[in-house]
Design an enzyme around this catalytic site. Structure first.
Site, PDB file in Angstrom:
ATOM      1  N   HIS A  81       1.232   4.766  -2.626  1.00  0.00           N
ATOM      2  CA  HIS A  81       0.826   5.508  -3.826  1.00  0.00           C
ATOM      3  C   HIS A  81       2.091   6.121  -4.410  1.00  0.00           C
ATOM      4  O   HIS A  81       2.768   6.898  -3.710  1.00  0.00           O
ATOM      5  CB  HIS A  81      -0.169   6.610  -3.464  1.00  0.00           C
ATOM      6  CG  HIS A  81      -1.408   6.101  -2.778  1.00  0.00           C
ATOM      7  ND1 HIS A  81      -2.582   5.884  -3.455  1.00  0.00           N
ATOM      8  CD2 HIS A  81      -1.625   5.729  -1.489  1.00  0.00           C
ATOM      9  CE1 HIS A  81      -3.493   5.425  -2.600  1.00  0.00           C
ATOM     10  NE2 HIS A  81      -2.941   5.311  -1.404  1.00  0.00           N
ATOM     11  N   HIS A 130      -9.531   0.870  -1.055  1.00  0.00           N
ATOM     12  CA  HIS A 130      -9.451   1.576   0.222  1.00  0.00           C
ATOM     13  C   HIS A 130     -10.853   1.509   0.839  1.00  0.00           C
ATOM     14  O   HIS A 130     -11.854   1.808   0.162  1.00  0.00           O
ATOM     15  CB  HIS A 130      -9.107   3.053   0.004  1.00  0.00           C
ATOM     16  CG  HIS A 130      -7.664   3.318  -0.280  1.00  0.00           C
ATOM     17  ND1 HIS A 130      -6.976   2.724  -1.307  1.00  0.00           N
ATOM     18  CD2 HIS A 130      -6.767   4.150   0.342  1.00  0.00           C
ATOM     19  CE1 HIS A 130      -5.721   3.175  -1.296  1.00  0.00           C
ATOM     20  NE2 HIS A 130      -5.573   4.033  -0.314  1.00  0.00           N
ATOM     21  N   HIS A 187       0.862  -1.196   0.000  1.00  0.00           N
ATOM     22  CA  HIS A 187       0.000   0.000   0.000  1.00  0.00           C
ATOM     23  C   HIS A 187       0.888   1.231   0.000  1.00  0.00           C
ATOM     24  O   HIS A 187       1.262   1.765   1.046  1.00  0.00           O
ATOM     25  CB  HIS A 187      -0.920  -0.042   1.240  1.00  0.00           C
ATOM     26  CG  HIS A 187      -1.909   1.097   1.299  1.00  0.00           C
ATOM     27  ND1 HIS A 187      -3.051   1.055   2.080  1.00  0.00           N
ATOM     28  CD2 HIS A 187      -1.936   2.301   0.691  1.00  0.00           C
ATOM     29  CE1 HIS A 187      -3.725   2.187   1.939  1.00  0.00           C
ATOM     30  NE2 HIS A 187      -3.063   2.965   1.113  1.00  0.00           N
ATOM     31  N   ASP A 212       1.834   4.140   2.653  1.00  0.00           N
ATOM     32  CA  ASP A 212       0.776   4.948   2.044  1.00  0.00           C
ATOM     33  C   ASP A 212       1.344   6.080   1.190  1.00  0.00           C
ATOM     34  O   ASP A 212       1.452   5.935  -0.025  1.00  0.00           O
ATOM     35  CB  ASP A 212      -0.185   5.470   3.129  1.00  0.00           C
ATOM     36  CG  ASP A 212      -1.573   5.789   2.599  1.00  0.00           C
ATOM     37  OD1 ASP A 212      -1.831   5.554   1.411  1.00  0.00           O
ATOM     38  OD2 ASP A 212      -2.414   6.278   3.396  1.00  0.00           O
ATOM     39  N   ASP A 213       1.678   7.209   1.813  1.00  0.00           N
ATOM     40  CA  ASP A 213       2.212   8.372   1.082  1.00  0.00           C
ATOM     41  C   ASP A 213       3.427   8.880   1.856  1.00  0.00           C
ATOM     42  O   ASP A 213       3.365   9.924   2.532  1.00  0.00           O
ATOM     43  CB  ASP A 213       1.137   9.467   0.998  1.00  0.00           C
ATOM     44  CG  ASP A 213      -0.111   8.973   0.286  1.00  0.00           C
ATOM     45  OD1 ASP A 213      -0.066   8.832  -0.948  1.00  0.00           O
ATOM     46  OD2 ASP A 213      -1.111   8.697   0.973  1.00  0.00           O
ATOM     47  N   GLU A 264     -11.131   3.663   6.101  1.00  0.00           N
ATOM     48  CA  GLU A 264     -10.117   4.644   6.523  1.00  0.00           C
ATOM     49  C   GLU A 264     -10.903   5.787   7.172  1.00  0.00           C
ATOM     50  O   GLU A 264     -10.919   5.909   8.389  1.00  0.00           O
ATOM     51  CB  GLU A 264      -9.299   5.137   5.325  1.00  0.00           C
ATOM     52  CG  GLU A 264      -8.216   6.151   5.683  1.00  0.00           C
ATOM     53  CD  GLU A 264      -7.520   6.768   4.460  1.00  0.00           C
ATOM     54  OE1 GLU A 264      -8.098   6.749   3.355  1.00  0.00           O
ATOM     55  OE2 GLU A 264      -6.394   7.294   4.620  1.00  0.00           O
TER      56      GLU A 264
HETATM   57  N1  ADE Z   1      -4.675   8.696  -2.180  1.00  0.00           N
HETATM   58  C1  ADE Z   1      -3.435   8.810  -1.716  1.00  0.00           C
HETATM   59  N2  ADE Z   1      -3.397   8.490  -0.413  1.00  0.00           N
HETATM   60  C2  ADE Z   1      -4.652   8.160  -0.049  1.00  0.00           C
HETATM   61  C3  ADE Z   1      -5.249   7.733   1.157  1.00  0.00           C
HETATM   62  N3  ADE Z   1      -4.558   7.583   2.287  1.00  0.00           N
HETATM   63  N4  ADE Z   1      -6.573   7.511   1.158  1.00  0.00           N
HETATM   64  C4  ADE Z   1      -7.285   7.667   0.053  1.00  0.00           C
HETATM   65  N5  ADE Z   1      -6.765   8.053  -1.107  1.00  0.00           N
HETATM   66  C5  ADE Z   1      -5.458   8.306  -1.159  1.00  0.00           C
HETATM   67 ZN    ZN Z   2      -3.724   4.772   0.432  1.00  0.00          ZN
END
Ligand code: ADE
Ligand code: ZN
Length: 340
Positions: A22, A200, A20, A281-282, A203
């Protein structure tokens, strides 16, 4: 384990998969500025310091606003190559052996960047990573759930040309108010093409979205899913069906999905017998890549060595690798864990 240095070197030496992440969320401000400059476009922030100061988020949407604005610097095949390559080299340094990264085609198509441009840069970086870094991969394209279903359908039609190189589809962006059922037909179409499906869910959205992602989209993995704990019957089902959940501790704290790392549900999820994995994630926005996510979660939740090893094993078990590759990686995790 509580000694940070010992913990970090233990986590670092374990082979791991990341399921996971992006690719657009790995765009560090330094690279964003370099790319903006060479493309002759105005940068999304005046300086690195200003960018980092702006990376404080109230919720998912306030993050997404910054994420899409920064992503807008990406224009050329080289930009996408550099983005993916920077992530992959960092991953290799952290002993990540397999990745299943997401990308957001609609974000780029909406800015007029053709599919053939970004997919070429990403695929070339993934090929180079396998040849030069030994990292295998399965690429996943996400639909933006806050864009129209028609737009998702068109994107899937465009992606079909590259179908043999895209392992699956996912669903991301703003969650609340965009339930999985909207994308039922598009996911069914992707399934008919033989693509894997992830989404997703849970969350910011409620546990009902997790069940809907499984039942209506045929999701094989749930991204995040932390709100599943609000529904004991759902937790029981996720455990029984061995549904993998890709959990992102630093992300959940930065986006205020959970109040603190100490209150993060990761350990409760493990205790409930869920097939959980740790992910970043990011990472350019949330303060850490994969190793940092393991380390901060393990410290805050006092995870045992065995629990950390389970998380690393789960990362391969939950992947889309074939069974023999999974078994070989799990064996390698155990061998690394057994070293003195
Ligand atoms: N796009 C990038 N990061 C995300 C996240 N944590 N939740 C939903 N969309 C995303
Ligand atoms: Zn994500």
């Amino acid at each position: 384990m509580r000694d940070r240095e010992a913990l970090e070197s233990f986590v670092r030496r374990l082979p791991k998969a990341e399921l996971h992440v992006h690719l657009e969320g790995t765009l560090e401000p330094e690279l964003a500025l370099t790319i903006a400059e060479r493309n002759g476009i105005s940068p999304p922030f005046p300086s690195i310091e200003a960018a980092k100061a702006a990376y404080r988020f109230e919720n998912l949407q306030s993050f997404l606003d910054v994420y899409y604005a920064t992503t807008a610097v990406l224009r050329t095949e080289q930009d996408f190559y550099d983005l993916a390559w920077a992530y992959l080299t960092r991953a290799a340094e952290q002993n990540v052996r397999h990745v299943e990264p997401f990308f957001d085609p609609q974000a780029h198509l909406a800015r007029g960047v053709p599919f053939g441009i970004f997919i070429a840069g990403i695929l070339l970086a993934l090929e180079d990573a396998e040849a030069q870094l030994g990292i295998t991969s399965r690429l996943i394209m996400c639909f933006l759930r806050d864009h129209s279903v028609e737009d998702a359908r068109k994107t899937l039609a465009t992606a079909h040309l590259y179908r043999h190189r895209i392992a699956g589809v996912g669903l991301d962006s703003a969650e609340a108010g965009y339930p999985p059922e909207l994308f039922r037909d598009v996911f069914a179409e992707a399934a008919a093409y033989g693509m894997h499906r992830v989404a997703h869910a849970g969350e910011e959205g409620p546990p009902e979205y997790v069940a809907a992602a499984l039942d209506l989209l045929g999701a094989e993995r749930i991204d995040h899913g932390v709100r599943s704990l609000e529904d004991p019957a759902l937790v029981e089902r996720l455990a029984r069906e061995r549904v993998p959940l890709t959990v992102c501790p630093l992300s959940n704290v930065k986006l205020r999905v959970v109040p603190s790392l100490e209150q993060h549900p990761l350990k409760r999820m493990l205790d409930a017998g869920l097939l959980v994995t740790v992910n970043s994630d990011d990472p350019a926005y949330f303060g850490g890549y994969l190793v940092e996510n393991y380390v901060v979660a393990a410290l805050a939740l006092d995870l045992s060595r065995d629990e950390i090893v389970t998380l690393a094993e789960n990362s391969f078990v939950a992947s889309f690798l074939d069974e023999s590759a999974k078994a070989a990686h799990v064996e390698a995790v155990r061998a690394a864990a057994a070293l003195p």
